[in-house]
Design a protein around this motif. Structure first.
Motif, PDB file in Angstrom:
ATOM      1  N   ARG A  68       0.841  -1.196   0.000  1.00 16.35           N
ATOM      2  CA  ARG A  68       0.000   0.000   0.000  1.00 16.35           C
ATOM      3  C   ARG A  68       0.876   1.245   0.000  1.00 16.35           C
ATOM      4  NH1 ARG A  68      -3.580   1.048   5.305  1.00 16.35           N
ATOM      5  NH2 ARG A  68      -1.471   1.076   6.168  1.00 16.35           N
ATOM      6  N   ALA A  69       0.436   2.247  -0.743  1.00 17.71           N
ATOM      7  CA  ALA A  69       1.115   3.541  -0.739  1.00 17.71           C
ATOM      8  C   ALA A  69       0.149   4.579  -0.170  1.00 17.71           C
ATOM      9  CB  ALA A  69       1.545   3.941  -2.142  1.00 17.71           C
ATOM     10  N   ILE A  70       0.527   5.204   0.948  1.00 21.48           N
ATOM     11  CA  ILE A  70      -0.269   6.291   1.521  1.00 21.48           C
ATOM     12  C   ILE A  70       0.162   7.588   0.841  1.00 21.48           C
ATOM     13  CG2 ILE A  70      -0.665   7.664   3.600  1.00 21.48           C
ATOM     14  CD1 ILE A  70      -0.517   5.099   5.209  1.00 21.48           C
ATOM     15  N   THR A  71      -0.802   8.266   0.246  1.00 16.58           N
ATOM     16  CA  THR A  71      -0.479   9.429  -0.588  1.00 16.58           C
ATOM     17  C   THR A  71      -0.814  10.771   0.063  1.00 16.58           C
ATOM     18  OG1 THR A  71      -2.618   9.147  -1.689  1.00 16.58           O
ATOM     19  CG2 THR A  71      -0.680   8.155  -2.750  1.00 16.58           C
ATOM     20  N   ARG A  72      -1.896  10.835   0.822  1.00 17.61           N
ATOM     21  CA  ARG A  72      -2.304  12.100   1.432  1.00 17.61           C
ATOM     22  C   ARG A  72      -2.675  11.883   2.887  1.00 17.61           C
ATOM     23  NH1 ARG A  72      -3.589  16.108  -2.513  1.00 17.61           N
ATOM     24  NH2 ARG A  72      -3.711  15.244  -4.618  1.00 17.61           N
ATOM     25  N   LEU A  73      -2.388  12.889   3.692  1.00 21.78           N
ATOM     26  CA  LEU A  73      -2.754  12.884   5.098  1.00 21.78           C
ATOM     27  C   LEU A  73      -3.788  13.978   5.325  1.00 21.78           C
ATOM     28  CD1 LEU A  73       0.846  12.663   6.633  1.00 21.78           C
ATOM     29  CD2 LEU A  73      -0.678  10.769   6.002  1.00 21.78           C
ATOM     30  N   TYR A  74      -4.790  13.695   6.157  1.00 18.86           N
ATOM     31  CA  TYR A  74      -5.853  14.655   6.396  1.00 18.86           C
ATOM     32  C   TYR A  74      -5.971  14.955   7.887  1.00 18.86           C
ATOM     33  CZ  TYR A  74      -7.239  13.548   1.615  1.00 18.86           C
ATOM     34  OH  TYR A  74      -7.244  13.361   0.262  1.00 18.86           O
ATOM     35  N   ALA A 133       1.392  19.955  -4.410  1.00 15.79           N
ATOM     36  CA  ALA A 133       2.813  20.280  -4.283  1.00 15.79           C
ATOM     37  C   ALA A 133       3.457  19.442  -3.185  1.00 15.79           C
ATOM     38  CB  ALA A 133       2.990  21.773  -3.982  1.00 15.79           C
ATOM     39  N   ILE A 134       2.749  19.255  -2.071  1.00 14.45           N
ATOM     40  CA  ILE A 134       3.269  18.434  -0.971  1.00 14.45           C
ATOM     41  C   ILE A 134       3.426  16.992  -1.418  1.00 14.45           C
ATOM     42  CG2 ILE A 134       2.693  17.510   1.309  1.00 14.45           C
ATOM     43  CD1 ILE A 134       1.337  20.245   1.856  1.00 14.45           C
ATOM     44  N   LEU A 135       2.423  16.478  -2.135  1.00 10.22           N
ATOM     45  CA  LEU A 135       2.522  15.116  -2.652  1.00 10.22           C
ATOM     46  C   LEU A 135       3.693  14.983  -3.616  1.00 10.22           C
ATOM     47  CD1 LEU A 135       1.502  12.237  -3.025  1.00 10.22           C
ATOM     48  CD2 LEU A 135      -0.140  13.105  -4.715  1.00 10.22           C
ATOM     49  N   ASN A 136       3.884  15.981  -4.477  1.00  9.78           N
ATOM     50  CA  ASN A 136       5.013  15.956  -5.414  1.00  9.78           C
ATOM     51  C   ASN A 136       6.344  15.946  -4.663  1.00  9.78           C
ATOM     52  OD1 ASN A 136       6.057  16.355  -8.289  1.00  9.78           O
ATOM     53  ND2 ASN A 136       6.997  18.083  -7.238  1.00  9.78           N
ATOM     54  N   VAL A 140       9.161  12.989  -4.962  1.00  5.25           N
ATOM     55  CA  VAL A 140      10.571  13.262  -5.287  1.00  5.25           C
ATOM     56  C   VAL A 140      11.469  12.715  -4.191  1.00  5.25           C
ATOM     57  CG1 VAL A 140      12.285  15.084  -5.573  1.00  5.25           C
ATOM     58  CG2 VAL A 140      10.077  15.263  -6.729  1.00  5.25           C
ATOM     59  N   SER A 141      11.050  12.908  -2.930  1.00  3.93           N
ATOM     60  CA  SER A 141      11.838  12.411  -1.808  1.00  3.93           C
ATOM     61  C   SER A 141      11.966  10.894  -1.868  1.00  3.93           C
ATOM     62  CB  SER A 141      11.190  12.836  -0.483  1.00  3.93           C
ATOM     63  OG  SER A 141      11.902  12.335   0.615  1.00  3.93           O
ATOM     64  N   ILE A 142      10.857  10.213  -2.143  1.00  2.00           N
ATOM     65  CA  ILE A 142      10.882   8.747  -2.207  1.00  2.00           C
ATOM     66  C   ILE A 142      11.776   8.268  -3.345  1.00  2.00           C
ATOM     67  CG2 ILE A 142       9.466   6.713  -2.726  1.00  2.00           C
ATOM     68  CD1 ILE A 142       7.191   8.111  -1.189  1.00  2.00           C
ATOM     69  N   GLY A 143      11.700   8.978  -4.472  1.00  2.00           N
ATOM     70  CA  GLY A 143      12.447   8.535  -5.642  1.00  2.00           C
ATOM     71  C   GLY A 143      13.911   8.918  -5.635  1.00  2.00           C
ATOM     72  N   ARG A 144      14.283   9.963  -4.883  1.00  2.00           N
ATOM     73  CA  ARG A 144      15.634  10.520  -5.030  1.00  2.00           C
ATOM     74  C   ARG A 144      16.432  10.639  -3.736  1.00  2.00           C
ATOM     75  NH1 ARG A 144      16.997   9.860 -10.251  1.00  2.00           N
ATOM     76  NH2 ARG A 144      15.376  10.672 -11.632  1.00  2.00           N
ATOM     77  N   ASP A 184       4.449   3.076   4.754  1.00  2.00           N
ATOM     78  CA  ASP A 184       3.617   3.125   3.545  1.00  2.00           C
ATOM     79  C   ASP A 184       3.615   4.514   2.919  1.00  2.00           C
ATOM     80  OD1 ASP A 184       2.956   0.466   3.851  1.00  2.00           O
ATOM     81  OD2 ASP A 184       1.015   0.867   4.805  1.00  2.00           O
ATOM     82  N   ALA A 185       3.827   5.540   3.735  1.00  6.44           N
ATOM     83  CA  ALA A 185       3.825   6.918   3.232  1.00  6.44           C
ATOM     84  C   ALA A 185       5.144   7.313   2.595  1.00  6.44           C
ATOM     85  CB  ALA A 185       3.481   7.889   4.356  1.00  6.44           C
TER      86      ALA A 185
END
Length: 242
Positions: A68-74, A133-136, A140-144, A184-185
């Protein structure tokens, strides 16, 4: 609704009719237990949106390998489900991860509000763009970046979200996620997250006590995380003449 009005009022002071427009989106409120899935990916109709009165939620996507990938936090004051608005089927699963009280309204309620009050639409868009923008940044952080940078950046992201509505002087942060959910995030295992927290603690960067986190060395944590506070980076000049 007060948290939503306070959060949106940080973009531009809300006129009384604009406050009424936001509070008038929904007249129905429900409580949900932790672990409840509000929508489950492509299985559910995404018509309903939610305003968080109390509690925490997250959006996630199930991957082909079963992870699972957590994408947004509310957080309190957030409108949940906006990423699903244009689609026939929900694109994300929305999960309550701390018991929540939510206002519920159909997405069609946004039409009249946006048509009659363009400033409300602009404020709504501003926060939607900021979430993207936060998700982006996290992608980027996960990938780089390495695991330490990912965890550092997530801690600072959650703190920035908390500080929108709470006193920044409050030192301890409730991350609101288990170590598995943190993994997961940011694309790590629970074991990796646990090890990184131990490193941060041993290095005197953070302190963990009773499930809460205290940042001891913000400069080092920010440097490790290469973090940009998107809430502090807003350009609001274009609202001045609106």
């Amino acid at each position: 609704m007060q948290d939503l009005l306070a959060k949106y009022g940080k973009v531009a002071p809300l006129l009384s009719q604009e406050q009424d427009a936001f509070t008038g989106l929904s007249t129905r409120k429900r409580s949900f237990d932790a672990g409840t899935n509000l929508v489950c990916g492509e299985l559910d109709d995404p018509d309903q949106l939610y305003i968080v009165e109390k509690g925490r939620l997250f959006a996630s996507t199930e991957l082909a390998n079963g992870e699972r990938a957590i994408t947004r936090l509310y957080f309190a004051g957030d409108i949940v489900g906006t990423a699903n608005i244009p689609f026939e089927h929900a694109t994300q699963t929305i999960t309550v991860n701390a018991s929540a009280e939510l206002y519920i309204f159909p997405r069609k309620n946004l039409i009249d509000t946006f048509t009659n009050m363009p400033r409300v639409a602009a404020i709504f868009y501003t926060f939607a763009a900021m979430e993207n923008a936060i998700l982006n940044d996290r992608l980027v952080s996960i990938g780089r970046t390495r695991g330490k940078a990912r965890l550092a950046s997530l801690i600072l992201e959650i703190e920035a979200r908390r500080n929108l509505l709470l006193d920044p002087a409050r030192e301890r942060i409730d991350l609101g996620l288990t170590q598995a959910e943190i993994g997961d995030a940011i694309g790590l295992t629970e074991v990796q997250v646990s090890r990184l927290f131990r490193q941060f603690i041993e290095d005197g960067i953070v302190e963990r006590r009773h499930g809460q986190t205290k940042i001891l060395d913000r400069g080092r944590l920010s440097k490790i995380g290469q973090f940009t506070d998107r809430y502090d980076d807003l350009d609001l000049d274009w609202f001045e003449d609106a």
